[in-house]
Each structure stands twice: as C-alpha cells, then as structure tokens.
Enzyme design. Structure first.
Site, PDB file in Angstrom:
ATOM      1  N   LYS A  55       6.765  -2.740  -1.812  1.00 16.47           N
ATOM      2  CA  LYS A  55       5.604  -1.925  -1.474  1.00 16.47           C
ATOM      3  C   LYS A  55       5.128  -1.174  -2.710  1.00 16.47           C
ATOM      4  CE  LYS A  55       4.212   1.345   2.169  1.00 16.47           C
ATOM      5  NZ  LYS A  55       4.744   2.083   3.357  1.00 16.47           N
TER       6      LYS A  55
ATOM      7  N   CYS B  88       1.993  -2.242   4.709  1.00 19.46           N
ATOM      8  CA  CYS B  88       1.467  -1.038   5.341  1.00 19.46           C
ATOM      9  C   CYS B  88       0.423  -0.317   4.483  1.00 19.46           C
ATOM     10  CB  CYS B  88       2.628  -0.120   5.713  1.00 19.46           C
ATOM     11  SG  CYS B  88       2.205   1.124   6.967  1.00 19.46           S
TER      12      CYS B  88
ATOM     13  N   GLU C 158       7.423  -3.824   9.510  1.00 22.16           N
ATOM     14  CA  GLU C 158       7.926  -3.015   8.400  1.00 22.16           C
ATOM     15  C   GLU C 158       9.201  -2.276   8.815  1.00 22.16           C
ATOM     16  OE1 GLU C 158       6.279   0.380   5.261  1.00 22.16           O
ATOM     17  OE2 GLU C 158       5.387   0.247   7.250  1.00 22.16           O
TER      18      GLU C 158
END
Length: 300
Positions: free
Chosen positions: A137, A178, A50
């Site tokens: 995300k 994440c 990431e």
C-alpha cells in the site's frame, strides 16, 4: 496508451464475514469463500478483502505480520517450505492451486525482516499457486475527521514505493489497496500501461464509505475507461474498526455492475474487453489527451 490484449472473464469479490483475532480461523473463512466463488460462481479471478487475516488496528499489524518474498515468481513448491511464519502466504497459494484460479489475496500485514518495517501488502497467485507479484500500500490512511473518525496507519506501517501490475490470460491487471484509490495517478498509469482493470482490496469505514466508496470507483473508471473493483470485509458489529462493506465493480462507462450490502456476500461481474473498447471508441479520450499542454504521468 498501450494496446490492450484481453479476453472476457468472471471476477468474484469475496466479502468475508466472521473475521476476528484468530488468524487460523480467518484463513479458513477465506478458504471457504474462495472455494464457493470458484465451485458455485465459476470465477476466473477471485479477490479477498484488505487485512483479512488480522484485526484492522494499528496495534495489531505487527503481531500478525508475516515475511513475504520479494523476488517473483515464487513457485508453489517453494512457498510450501516457507513455514509457519508465513502461514497466510502458504494458505493463499494453496487456495489458488487447489481451485486452479487466479487469486488476489486481499492484503495482510508484512514484515520486512532486514529493516523491521511493517507494510500493508497484497499478494497475487496464479492457478498453479505461484506467487507472481506483491503490492505494498503506497498511500497510508492517516485521517482526522473531527467528531467522526481518527485513524493513523503510519503509527505502525510504512508506505510502499512501487506501482504494480500483473499479466493474466485475461489481460493486465493493476493493483492498489484501499486509500490508494484516492490518488488518481496510480489508475492513470496502469491504464496507460494497458491494464483492463484496477483492483483494490479495501476496508473503508462507515464514515468515509457512504460518502466516497462508489464515487471514487466511478471516477477512476470513467477517467481511465477501465474496470474498477473494490473488495471489502463484511461489517462486524463487535469489531473496533467498522468496515463499510459494499464490495463492488464499476464498468469503464462508470456503471455500477454489481454491489453487495454490508453483510457477507460474493459479488460477481463479467469483465468484457469489447465493452471497454466500445467505450473508448465512442468517447476517445485516450487519444485526445493533450500531452503537449500537460504532462503524461505515466512517462514521469
């Protein structure tokens, strides 16, 4: 539950070290990692961490952000002409094409020019260097753990609004980034759409990592009987944000197949669709769910 069509492949998670404020150097470090994973590890699919091209800081995301196309696929020949403002995309496409590998290009800050919004975005490339999909995300990391950790991505970033998968000769792969792993619906939906794995470029910190890193991967894997992988940067002692490291791969039975420590590493795992099928035959939860009692989130 959609049928799974897949064949075995080798997955490589490249836990990069030495990342800093120099974007060009970060891209060079990533390129060296991809080359090693393919030439030495014979990987079929390579994953980067990431926000690998930028410091992981809300104050840095806009400065390092790049425009990314939104209509797919984008051919490698067209990516070359995107120019310097999309240098990370050009570089990632080149890595995939040069080494003839599927590349999940970690994530980078993306700017959407028409809205001026900034996203945390993962891009994926086929062995020809074509950009086949991107994932923004969805869940932003806004936390405040008293005395330990405060971080608020929403000060700079906007959350994505789509769930994303992509097809390969090895099977369908689901994407998250994440903090997305905290939300089980994403993996449930991907699994029920026929994904063999969920892959999350990630950068947990040294507070949340020891508590939740392995736990969340094993939970998503066991709940859905799929492979789950998270790829982190290595720990950088001089960085403001301390990544946990420990890039790892978990099997559909919840076994940790491979895990790094906090240092630079490449983690390899053999992804076996037959083991996934055996797991589902032995514990057939995929056909025992009671959607007459509770809803199927993949049909919402």
């Amino acid at each position: 539950m959609a049928a799974i069509t897949a064949r075995p492949f080798k997955l490589a998670l490249v836990q990069l070290a030495g990342l800093g404020k120099d974007k060009a150097k970060n891209l060079a470090v990533a390129s060296a990692g991809v080359r090693k994973a393919v030439q030495e590890g014979k990987a079929d699919i390579v994953v980067l961490p990431e926000i690998f091209n930028s410091p992981y800081a809300v104050t840095a995301f806009r400065q390092y952000a790049e425009p990314i196309p939104s209509t797919f696929p984008v051919r490698a020949a067209d990516i070359v002409h995107l120019g310097g403002e999309s240098e990370s995309i050009v570089a990632l496409s080149g890595m995939a094409k040069t080494h003839g590998v599927w590349l999940i290009g970690g994530s980078i800050p993306e700017i959407e020019k028409q809205t001026d919004k900034i996203y945390n975005t993962c891009t994926v490339y086929n062995p020809q260097g074509d950009l086949v999909v991107k994932h923004r995300k969805v869940h932003l990391f806004d936390i405040d753990i008293p005395g330990k950790q405060t971080f608020k991505e929403s000060e700079t970033l906007t959350g994505g609004t789509t769930l994303n998968t992509f097809d390969t000769p090895f099977g369908k792969i689901g994407l998250g980034i994440c903090y997305d792993i905290r939300f089980p619906e994403m993996a449930m939906i991907a699994a029920r759409q026929g994904c063999i794995a969920m892959i999350y470029p990630s950068a947990f910190n040294t507070t949340t990592g020891p508590l939740y890193w392995t736990l969340l991967q094993r939970a998503r894997a066991v709940d859905n009987q799929i492979y789950v992988a998270m790829c982190s940067p290595a720990r950088h002692p001089d960085a403001t944000y301390q990544a946990y490291g420990h890039s790892s791969v978990v099997s559909p039975a919840g076994q940790v197949l491979a895990e790094a420590d906090e240092h630079e590493a490449i983690v390899y795992a053999d992804i076996d669709p037959e083991f996934l099928a055996q797991t589902r035959r032995g514990l057939p939860v995929t056909i025992q769910r009671r959607f007459d009692v509770y809803p199927d989130v993949s049909k919402a």
